[in-house]
Design a protein around this motif. Structure first.
Motif, mmCIF file in Angstrom:
data_model
loop_
_atom_site.group_PDB
_atom_site.id
_atom_site.type_symbol
_atom_site.label_atom_id
_atom_site.label_comp_id
_atom_site.label_asym_id
_atom_site.label_seq_id
_atom_site.Cartn_x
_atom_site.Cartn_y
_atom_site.Cartn_z
ATOM 1 N N ASN A 1 0.867 -1.166 -0.148
ATOM 2 C CA ASN A 1 0.091 0.100 -0.142
ATOM 3 C C ASN A 1 0.871 1.443 -0.074
ATOM 4 O O ASN A 1 1.293 1.785 0.897
ATOM 5 C CB ASN A 1 -0.893 -0.030 1.218
ATOM 6 N N CYS A 2 0.990 1.834 -1.039
ATOM 7 C CA CYS A 2 1.924 3.127 -1.299
ATOM 8 C C CYS A 2 1.729 4.163 -0.393
ATOM 9 O O CYS A 2 2.494 4.767 0.116
ATOM 10 C CB CYS A 2 1.953 3.498 -2.749
ATOM 11 N N PHE A 3 0.158 4.342 -0.011
ATOM 12 C CA PHE A 3 -0.259 5.464 0.813
ATOM 13 C C PHE A 3 0.414 5.342 2.334
ATOM 14 O O PHE A 3 0.667 6.100 2.973
ATOM 15 C CB PHE A 3 -1.655 5.619 0.771
ATOM 16 N N ASN A 4 0.875 4.005 2.635
ATOM 17 C CA ASN A 4 1.611 3.867 3.803
ATOM 18 C C ASN A 4 3.096 3.942 4.001
ATOM 19 O O ASN A 4 3.717 3.362 4.900
ATOM 20 C CB ASN A 4 1.097 2.443 4.802
ATOM 21 N N ARG B 1 1.038 10.688 -8.895
ATOM 22 C CA ARG B 1 1.772 10.097 -7.697
ATOM 23 C C ARG B 1 3.213 9.608 -7.995
ATOM 24 O O ARG B 1 3.506 9.411 -9.174
ATOM 25 C CB ARG B 1 1.061 8.747 -7.612
ATOM 26 N N LEU C 1 -0.754 4.042 -9.020
ATOM 27 C CA LEU C 1 0.290 3.663 -7.875
ATOM 28 C C LEU C 1 1.528 3.290 -8.186
ATOM 29 O O LEU C 1 1.693 2.077 -9.080
ATOM 30 C CB LEU C 1 -0.588 2.884 -6.737
ATOM 31 N N VAL D 1 2.820 12.913 -3.290
ATOM 32 C CA VAL D 1 1.822 13.565 -4.600
ATOM 33 C C VAL D 1 2.396 14.554 -5.120
ATOM 34 O O VAL D 1 3.055 15.456 -4.444
ATOM 35 C CB VAL D 1 0.404 13.889 -3.645
#
Length: 58
Positions: free
Chosen positions: A4-7, A21, A33, A13
């Motif tokens: 999970n790239c968001f973590n 991204r 992603l 961004v």
């Protein structure tokens, strides 16, 4: 398990609408992603993933 790239501490961004991204570890920007691009290019999950400090590791 999918990354999970968001973590990830290397995810960022951008202001570029064509490539919103990015990944600081691999040094690229993308519409998708970054982990998806890495998996498609190498056939492996991202090996540079580092969880953000204090991030929920779901």
């Amino acid at each position: 398990m999918a990354v999970n790239c968001f973590n990830c501490q290397y995810f960022f961004v951008t202001w570029d609408p064509k490539s919103p991204r990015g990944c600081k570890a691999y040094g690229f920007k993308t519409r998708e992603l970054p982990s998806t691009v890495v998996r498609r290019s190498s056939g492996m999950e991202c090996l540079k993933f580092e969880p953000k400090k204090g991030a929920d590791r779901r």
